[in-house]
Design an enzyme around this catalytic site. Structure first.
Site, PDB file in Angstrom:
ATOM      1  N   TYR A 178      14.257  -6.030  -1.566  1.00 18.89           N
ATOM      2  CA  TYR A 178      13.568  -4.810  -2.002  1.00 18.89           C
ATOM      3  C   TYR A 178      14.480  -4.011  -2.953  1.00 18.89           C
ATOM      4  O   TYR A 178      14.057  -3.605  -4.040  1.00 18.89           O
ATOM      5  CB  TYR A 178      13.167  -3.970  -0.785  1.00 18.89           C
ATOM      6  CG  TYR A 178      12.214  -2.852  -1.119  1.00 18.89           C
ATOM      7  CD1 TYR A 178      10.866  -3.112  -1.397  1.00 18.89           C
ATOM      8  CD2 TYR A 178      12.640  -1.527  -1.179  1.00 18.89           C
ATOM      9  CE1 TYR A 178       9.982  -2.082  -1.719  1.00 18.89           C
ATOM     10  CE2 TYR A 178      11.761  -0.494  -1.495  1.00 18.89           C
ATOM     11  CZ  TYR A 178      10.441  -0.779  -1.763  1.00 18.89           C
ATOM     12  OH  TYR A 178       9.559   0.239  -2.093  1.00 18.89           O
ATOM     13  N   LYS A 182      13.671  -3.695  -7.021  1.00 18.93           N
ATOM     14  CA  LYS A 182      13.360  -2.384  -7.602  1.00 18.93           C
ATOM     15  C   LYS A 182      14.437  -1.946  -8.600  1.00 18.93           C
ATOM     16  O   LYS A 182      14.144  -1.363  -9.642  1.00 18.93           O
ATOM     17  CB  LYS A 182      13.178  -1.343  -6.495  1.00 18.93           C
ATOM     18  CG  LYS A 182      11.981  -1.612  -5.560  1.00 18.93           C
ATOM     19  CD  LYS A 182      10.641  -1.537  -6.288  1.00 18.93           C
ATOM     20  CE  LYS A 182       9.461  -1.543  -5.321  1.00 18.93           C
ATOM     21  NZ  LYS A 182       8.165  -1.425  -5.998  1.00 18.93           N
ATOM     22  N   ILE A 211       7.257   8.552   0.802  1.00 16.00           N
ATOM     23  CA  ILE A 211       5.885   8.973   0.505  1.00 16.00           C
ATOM     24  C   ILE A 211       4.980   8.545   1.656  1.00 16.00           C
ATOM     25  O   ILE A 211       5.041   7.390   2.111  1.00 16.00           O
ATOM     26  CB  ILE A 211       5.365   8.337  -0.800  1.00 16.00           C
ATOM     27  CG1 ILE A 211       6.344   8.578  -1.962  1.00 16.00           C
ATOM     28  CG2 ILE A 211       3.973   8.885  -1.143  1.00 16.00           C
ATOM     29  CD1 ILE A 211       6.582  10.013  -2.356  1.00 16.00           C
ATOM     30  N   THR A 213       2.180   7.005   2.918  1.00 16.24           N
ATOM     31  CA  THR A 213       1.093   6.048   2.648  1.00 16.24           C
ATOM     32  C   THR A 213       1.115   5.090   3.834  1.00 16.24           C
ATOM     33  O   THR A 213       2.073   5.088   4.612  1.00 16.24           O
ATOM     34  CB  THR A 213       1.324   5.226   1.361  1.00 16.24           C
ATOM     35  OG1 THR A 213       2.434   4.343   1.578  1.00 16.24           O
ATOM     36  CG2 THR A 213       1.612   6.096   0.154  1.00 16.24           C
TER      37      THR A 213
HETATM   38  N1  LIG Z   1       5.111   4.467   0.347  1.00 15.03           N
HETATM   39  C1  LIG Z   1       6.379   4.722   0.092  1.00 15.03           C
HETATM   40  O1  LIG Z   1       7.063   5.456   0.816  1.00 15.03           O
HETATM   41  C2  LIG Z   1       7.036   4.132  -1.138  1.00 15.03           C
HETATM   42  C3  LIG Z   1       8.296   4.571  -1.494  1.00 15.03           C
HETATM   43  C4  LIG Z   1       8.890   4.054  -2.620  1.00 15.03           C
HETATM   44  C5  LIG Z   1       8.236   3.106  -3.394  1.00 15.03           C
HETATM   45  N2  LIG Z   1       6.995   2.680  -3.022  1.00 15.03           N
HETATM   46  C6  LIG Z   1       6.333   1.696  -3.876  1.00 15.03           C
HETATM   47  O2  LIG Z   1       5.046   2.171  -4.206  1.00 15.03           O
HETATM   48  C7  LIG Z   1       4.175   1.075  -4.437  1.00 15.03           C
HETATM   49  C8  LIG Z   1       2.855   1.257  -3.731  1.00 15.03           C
HETATM   50  O3  LIG Z   1       3.073   1.472  -2.398  1.00 15.03           O
HETATM   51  P1  LIG Z   1       1.877   1.803  -1.395  1.00 15.03           P
HETATM   52  O4  LIG Z   1       2.447   2.707  -0.392  1.00 15.03           O
HETATM   53  O5  LIG Z   1       0.663   2.196  -2.142  1.00 15.03           O
HETATM   54  O6  LIG Z   1       1.654   0.354  -0.730  1.00 15.03           O
HETATM   55  P2  LIG Z   1       0.314  -0.416  -0.290  1.00 15.03           P
HETATM   56  O7  LIG Z   1       0.754  -1.548   0.582  1.00 15.03           O
HETATM   57  O8  LIG Z   1      -0.690   0.554   0.234  1.00 15.03           O
HETATM   58  O9  LIG Z   1      -0.233  -0.994  -1.664  1.00 15.03           O
HETATM   59  C9  LIG Z   1       0.339  -2.089  -2.319  1.00 15.03           C
HETATM   60  C10 LIG Z   1      -0.790  -2.957  -2.871  1.00 15.03           C
HETATM   61  O10 LIG Z   1      -0.205  -4.068  -3.575  1.00 15.03           O
HETATM   62  C11 LIG Z   1      -1.070  -5.163  -3.370  1.00 15.03           C
HETATM   63  N3  LIG Z   1      -0.367  -6.422  -3.599  1.00 15.03           N
HETATM   64  C12 LIG Z   1       0.597  -6.982  -2.834  1.00 15.03           C
HETATM   65  N4  LIG Z   1       0.952  -8.176  -3.334  1.00 15.03           N
HETATM   66  C13 LIG Z   1       0.182  -8.376  -4.440  1.00 15.03           C
HETATM   67  C14 LIG Z   1       0.066  -9.446  -5.381  1.00 15.03           C
HETATM   68  N5  LIG Z   1       0.812 -10.570  -5.270  1.00 15.03           N
HETATM   69  N6  LIG Z   1      -0.822  -9.323  -6.388  1.00 15.03           N
HETATM   70  C15 LIG Z   1      -1.595  -8.210  -6.505  1.00 15.03           C
HETATM   71  N7  LIG Z   1      -1.539  -7.174  -5.640  1.00 15.03           N
HETATM   72  C16 LIG Z   1      -0.654  -7.262  -4.619  1.00 15.03           C
HETATM   73  C17 LIG Z   1      -1.504  -5.048  -1.916  1.00 15.03           C
HETATM   74  O11 LIG Z   1      -2.674  -5.804  -1.638  1.00 15.03           O
HETATM   75  C18 LIG Z   1      -1.703  -3.544  -1.787  1.00 15.03           C
HETATM   76  O12 LIG Z   1      -3.047  -3.164  -2.019  1.00 15.03           O
HETATM   77  C19 LIG Z   1       4.956  -0.179  -4.041  1.00 15.03           C
HETATM   78  O13 LIG Z   1       5.447  -0.796  -5.218  1.00 15.03           O
HETATM   79  C20 LIG Z   1       6.089   0.360  -3.215  1.00 15.03           C
HETATM   80  O14 LIG Z   1       7.225  -0.465  -3.249  1.00 15.03           O
HETATM   81  C21 LIG Z   1       6.376   3.160  -1.912  1.00 15.03           C
END
Ligand SMILES: NC(=O)c1ccc[n+]([C@@H]2O[C@H](COP(=O)([O-])OP(=O)(O)OC[C@H]3O[C@@H](n4cnc5c(N)ncnc54)[C@H](O)[C@@H]3O)[C@@H](O)[C@H]2O)c1
Length: 280
Positions: A178, A182, A211, A213
């Protein structure tokens, strides 16, 4: 599908939103105010449900199933974007967190998938287009060993994942994957700013902190040390996905027309606090 006459705004530019999860949906809602949405995800059921929800809210939205790690899928997506006349915004939100998969899969989705998307959509970018890739605070929590950096900077090499596994001194754990994926995504946006600029288009990354989610909640459950990070966040709370969507909407807009090749931390100040503590 409801009557298409109710959803026809052909004059709006296209926003491609990759990832229809928590943050992706929030981003789609914001961008949908001024764009036609091409909503993309690997999970067809989730995609259709979210697209129906957005359509019911009044957005122009077309769902497209795509595994971002599969070259054929990504080529088909680019074909559809070309048919729509190119794009104004690419919001690449899809990703896997450490609790969701093994290290190799995380590397494939978070880095190889993002690089495939960047490569496929660059030729369709035009003056004013903007690509925003969602990275993470985790990008800023390590500096990759100089000896693996050239390898990381070439994620579309045919044997990239095998070569990386051999080059690492340690196991590619989900957490390491991860951080590395990133960190390299942030670098990718910086390194590609020139070629996007040749098209008068912009590319940049946005690094969210903690965040709320479904993904964020899962990580709190599986990694209790995240509560320490929460306590160290100056604003003393998690962010919400609408705060990320607002930042994406700004970065995608003409108000951000001179912003390219950067990473914007949207993290409640935690990166600064980890570096400088309580300050004074
Ligand atoms: N939530 C947090 O605290 C946080 C913090 C830092 C970064 N992020 C980043 O934010 C982004 C979104 O996070 P989120 O909380 O919405 O997660 P989430 O799991 O709700 O959404 C991620 C989406 O990516 C899709 N996905 C996964 N593999 C895939 C593939 N091979 N092809 C197409 N789609 C694919 C999944 O089906 C899912 O709908 C991510 O990149 C995550 O690393 C999240």
């Amino acid at each position: 599908m409801s009557d298409p006459r109710l959803h026809s705004w052909p004059e709006l530019p296209v926003a491609v939103v990759i990832g229809a999860g928590g943050m992706g949906l929030a981003v789609a809602r914001r961008l949908g105010q001024r764009h036609r949405l091409l909503l993309v995800d690997i999970n067809a059921d989730q995609l259709d449900a979210k697209a129906a929800m957005l359509r019911d809210e009044g957005h122009w939205v077309e769902p497209l199933r795509c595994d971002i790690t599969a070259r054929d899928d990504v080529a088909a997506l680019a074909g559809r974007v070309a048919e729509l006349g190119g794009f104004r915004v690419l919001a690449h939100v899809a990703g896997l967190s450490p609790s969701m998969a093994d290290g190799r899969t995380i590397m494939a989705v978070n880095l190889v998938g993002a690089a495939l998307m960047e490569e496929a959509l660059l030729p369709l970018a035009s003056a004013g287009s903007a690509a925003i890739f969602i990275a993470s605070l985790a990008a800023h929590t390590l500096v990759p060993d100089a000896k693996i950096q050239p390898l990381l900077d070439n994620p579309l090499a045919p044997s990239f994942l095998d070569d990386l596994a051999s080059a690492l001194d340690t196991e590619l754990t989900p957490t390491l994957a991860y951080q590395l994926s990133k960190n390299t995504l942030v670098r990718l946006c910086q390194r590609r700013a020139w070629v996007w600029g040749e098209r008068r288009a912009r590319i940049l990354s946005l690094s969210p902190g903690l965040i709320a989610t479904p993904m964020g909640n899962l990580e709190f459950k599986n990694q209790p040390m995240k509560f320490d990070l929460l306590a160290k966040t100056p604003l003393q709370r998690q962010g919400n996905m609408h705060e990320i969507a607002d930042a994406v909407a700004f970065l995608a807009s003409d108000r951000a027309s001179f912003i390219s090749g950067i990473d914007l931390l949207v993290d409640g100040g935690i990166h600064a606090a980890l570096r400088h503590g309580a300050g004074v």
